[in-house]
Design a protein around this motif. Structure first.
Motif, PDB file in Angstrom:
ATOM      1  N   HIS A 130      38.710 -77.409 -27.884  1.00  0.00           N
ATOM      2  CA  HIS A 130      38.446 -78.565 -28.623  1.00  0.00           C
ATOM      3  C   HIS A 130      39.671 -79.659 -28.653  1.00  0.00           C
ATOM      4  CE1 HIS A 130      36.409 -80.926 -31.662  1.00  0.00           C
ATOM      5  NE2 HIS A 130      37.405 -80.780 -32.513  1.00  0.00           N
ATOM      6  N   THR A 151      25.892 -79.273 -27.275  1.00  0.00           N
ATOM      7  CA  THR A 151      26.102 -80.686 -27.419  1.00  0.00           C
ATOM      8  C   THR A 151      25.989 -81.440 -26.070  1.00  0.00           C
ATOM      9  OG1 THR A 151      28.484 -80.128 -27.736  1.00  0.00           O
ATOM     10  CG2 THR A 151      27.186 -80.977 -29.891  1.00  0.00           C
ATOM     11  N   HIS A 152      26.755 -80.761 -25.036  1.00  0.00           N
ATOM     12  CA  HIS A 152      26.940 -81.603 -23.839  1.00  0.00           C
ATOM     13  C   HIS A 152      26.467 -80.521 -22.713  1.00  0.00           C
ATOM     14  CE1 HIS A 152      28.507 -84.069 -20.667  1.00  0.00           C
ATOM     15  NE2 HIS A 152      28.631 -84.984 -21.579  1.00  0.00           N
ATOM     16  N   SER A 188      32.331 -80.343 -29.195  1.00  0.00           N
ATOM     17  CA  SER A 188      32.128 -81.073 -30.488  1.00  0.00           C
ATOM     18  C   SER A 188      32.574 -79.931 -31.610  1.00  0.00           C
ATOM     19  CB  SER A 188      30.807 -81.427 -30.786  1.00  0.00           C
ATOM     20  OG  SER A 188      30.046 -80.224 -30.552  1.00  0.00           O
ATOM     21  N   SER A 189      31.990 -78.717 -31.637  1.00  0.00           N
ATOM     22  CA  SER A 189      32.362 -77.592 -32.401  1.00  0.00           C
ATOM     23  C   SER A 189      33.111 -76.335 -31.923  1.00  0.00           C
ATOM     24  CB  SER A 189      31.161 -77.390 -33.182  1.00  0.00           C
ATOM     25  OG  SER A 189      30.500 -76.436 -32.291  1.00  0.00           O
ATOM     26  N   SER A 246      24.078 -75.159 -31.614  1.00  0.00           N
ATOM     27  CA  SER A 246      23.531 -76.158 -30.741  1.00  0.00           C
ATOM     28  C   SER A 246      24.611 -76.428 -29.614  1.00  0.00           C
ATOM     29  CB  SER A 246      23.121 -77.232 -31.635  1.00  0.00           C
ATOM     30  OG  SER A 246      24.207 -77.936 -32.095  1.00  0.00           O
ATOM     31  N   GLU A 301      29.174 -78.680 -20.910  1.00  0.00           N
ATOM     32  CA  GLU A 301      29.876 -77.285 -21.542  1.00  0.00           C
ATOM     33  C   GLU A 301      29.806 -76.206 -21.132  1.00  0.00           C
ATOM     34  OE1 GLU A 301      28.661 -78.247 -26.007  1.00  0.00           O
ATOM     35  OE2 GLU A 301      30.573 -76.985 -25.905  1.00  0.00           O
TER      36      GLU A 301
END
Lengths: 90, 575
Positions: B451, B326-327, B459-460, B324, B330
């Motif tokens: 990260h 997140t931002h 996030s990941s 997914s 990105e």
């Protein structure tokens, strides 16, 4: 040419035939012999150019720029030559 | 005229117009897909058998010849009885054969003999393909009778003695080289051969060669050689297509279409990704997006995925990952990853072709060269054991975020070296899978760094591994859509498409700009293949480039009027 616009085209062969033909009046002008000019735009692509030439059954066509002024002539040989040049340089 | 005949007349007229050739091509495409699907399963299972025999030697020897023989036979019989026999496969094969025989008997008078023979041979090929399931089942059951470990080759390696890590790849490569000596065409990557057959006249792929190649590649990959297992599957799909279309006397255009369909089916079955397989066939093998070619290619890929899904219980060993975004910002970070992936793909292509050139210049016997290559790969494996084999389990670990940055970076660098040495020393094996592997490592390592550097946005770190896989593949093969669709299908997340497109586009731009060719086209060009789309088409040139400009004519030409057709009639010719 009529005020810079193209009236028609006439080939060497046709002109020569006209000269040799006794039936042709000596006062005839080129205008009476000329066929309507077949034209292509300078930025047409060659694929459509070949198609148009084939449709018109013509061996060559006048090349017009965007303003509609004739700038040159394109022939079947010219198209083949351009394609050969382009494929060889790759 | 009886009423019945009058009523059926329009129908008959339609039937006469039935595009028989087209239907035949579709049928062959389905058969090719069937072979692709079964070949992928068979090949993966055979690799596993080789791994077991090499790295679990004592256990296997005990069972086959030693003290455990009787118990093992009992276990094997028990497992075979309990296995999924899928009798519908045998039934379908029998049904196909019966239908062909019935057509032969009944329609023989109405249809031309030639067409009846064609239908019969397609049916025979389909039945044979379905029958191939049973050796696969047997091999799988055989593998299942030994102690199972999760995690593929890496787990086997951890429990095996260290000297075996070095010796096994050398032995595997040596045996493969002996096979290649016996059947010289069976060396090479697989995809390049199919591209050659598509673009060259008189370069058919023989079925026998594909079998030898599968065996040789199975030995190389199973023993730890660093190469992909999709190459031989692609080759086999191409060989089936080539043999069938030669047998059916199909025209050249249909033959190349079926070759591409076979190659796409191989990729589709290896990754359980029908869209990626179809795009692979169109983008890489045919290098042409003609809509008319779409249907057979898609049919072959779908058949391949359905078959291999039915056989292997619906999954590749490559695990699905959830993904997914997140931002939205990105995307910019993914662009950077795309550029890096392009660089990685570039280095990969350079390394593989450079190693091929350098190593083939060595004055060594091919067998010795292969064995030495295997030894070198084994030594690399001592430093970074995850580079050995196809590395699916390490890819899964990277996608799950189980590897540390140090391991990722080390594996990335040594995988590059190991794959170059393996493929460069002449061992048969695919070059697509290693690119996926490199992408997973690069992406995961990049994600870890990003990260730490931008903790608020990212996030990941694992999400980057998935995008990296697609991007390096896209860069190395110059097939952006294949890369995008493959990862889209593996993750099943639509959100991944946007970052993937950005990253794959950037990677392709980097490689295209610097190398001007992919790992396949450069290899194909070296084999003397003229790729069809090398030059510009007529529609790429303008009329202006072909026209003779009047200003170039000498003045005299215009005034004498001798060039009436090419000069402007400034003054109308007098008289």
């Amino acid at each position: 040419m009529d005020n810079g616009a193209v009236v028609g085209v006439i080939s060497v062969r046709e002109a020569r035939m006209a000269l040799l033909d006794p039936a042709v009046d000596r006062s005839a002008t080129a205008r009476s012999f000329a066929r309507p000019a077949q034209t292509l735009m300078a930025d047409d692509d060659l694929r459509s150019a070949v198609q148009k030439l084939a449709e018109m059954k013509a061996a060559e066509a006048l090349v017009m720029d965007v303003e509609g002024k004739p700038i040159g002539v394109v022939t079947r040989e010219g198209i083949l030559e351009a394609w050969r040049r382009a494929t060889q340089s790759e | 005229m009886p009423l019945w005949e009058r009523a059926s007349q329009p129908l008959r007229r339609q039937a006469a117009r039935f595009p028989f050739e087209r239907a035949l091509v579709m049928a062959v495409a389905a058969v090719v897909g069937l072979y692709g699907g079964i070949a992928a399963g068979l090949f993966a299972t055979a690799i596993r058998s080789v791994q077991l025999i090499l790295f679990r030697g004592p256990e296997v020897a005990d069972a086959l010849f030693g003290v455990m023989h009787v118990e093992w036979l009992h276990l094997l019989a028990e497992r075979l009885a309990a296995a999924h026999w899928h009798l519908e496969f045998a039934a379908t094969a029998a049904l196909v054969l019966v239908a062909a025989a019935a057509l032969d008997a009944l329609g023989g008078k109405r249809l031309p003999v030639f067409e009846v023979q064609r239908i019969r041979s397609v049916a025979l090929a389909a039945a044979l393909g379905l029958g191939l399931y049973y050796p696969l089942l047997f091999l799988r059951t055989f593998n299942g009778t030994f102690t199972q470990t999760e995690g593929g080759l890496y787990e086997l390696l951890v429990h095996a003695p260290r000297w075996l890590w070095v010796v096994a790849p050398a032995v595997g490569a040596l045996l493969a080289a002996l096979i290649v000596r016996f059947s010289p065409e069976s060396g090479g990557h697989g995809v390049v051969e199919v591209i050659e057959a598509v673009h060259k006249r008189d370069a058919p792929i023989r079925g026998r060669v594909a079998l030898w190649k599968s065996l040789a590649a199975g030995l190389v990959i199973g023993s730890g050689g660093s190469a992909g297992r999709e190459g031989p599957v692609v080759h086999l799909g191409g060989a089936v297509a080539s043999s069938l279309s030669r047998f059916l006397a199909l025209p050249r255009s249909e033959t190349s279409l079926l070759l591409a369909a076979g190659a796409g089916a191989g990729i589709a079955a290896s990754f359980q990704a029908p869209l990626a397989g179809s795009l692979f066939a169109l983008e890489i093998v045919l290098a042409d997006f003609d809509v008319r070619r779409f249907a057979p290619v898609v049919l072959a890929c779908v058949t391949a995925v359905a078959t291999s899904g039915a056989l292997l219980g619906g999954g590749t060993e490559l695990r699905m990952v959830s993904w997914s975004l997140t931002h939205p910002s990105e995307i910019a970070v993914y662009l950077l990853l795309g550029l890096l992936s392009g660089l990685c793909g570039l280095v990969y292509v350079r390394f593989v072709h450079g190693a091929e050139r350098r190593l083939s210049a060595l004055r060594l016997r091919p067998e010795l060269r292969a064995a030495l290559g295997g030894l070198v790969v084994g030594c690399i494996g001592l430093i970074a054991p995850r580079v050995l084999g196809t590395g699916i389990e390490s890819m899964n670990a990277a996608l799950a975020g189980q590897l540390t940055f140090g391991v990722l970076a080390l594996t990335l660098i040594f995988k590059l070296l190991a794959t170059s040495v393996t493929l460069g020393s002449g061992a048969p094996g695919g070059s697509f899978f290693p690119a996926v592997f490199l992408g997973a490592m690069l992406g995961a390592a990049f994600g870890k760094v990003a990260h730490v550097a931008l903790p608020g946005i990212i996030s990941s770190a694992e999400a980057y591994a998935a995008v990296g896989m697609g991007a390096v593949v896209a860069g190395a093969t110059l097939a952006p859509l294949t890369g995008v669709l493959m990862m889209f299908e593996l993750t099943g997340s639509y959100q991944i498409v946007l970052p993937l497109l950005v990253a794959c586009g950037a990677a392709v731009a980097v490689v295209q700009g610097t190398l001007g060719g992919s790992i396949y086209t450069i290899g194909a060009r070296r084999r003397g293949v003229q790729l069809r789309n090398a030059g510009p088409a007529l529609s790429d040139l303008s009329v202006e480039q072909a026209s003779t400009r009047w200003s170039r004519f000498p003045r005299s030409c215009l005034t004498t009027g001798s060039c009436a057709c090419s000069g402007p009639p400034r003054t109308p010719p007098s008289r």
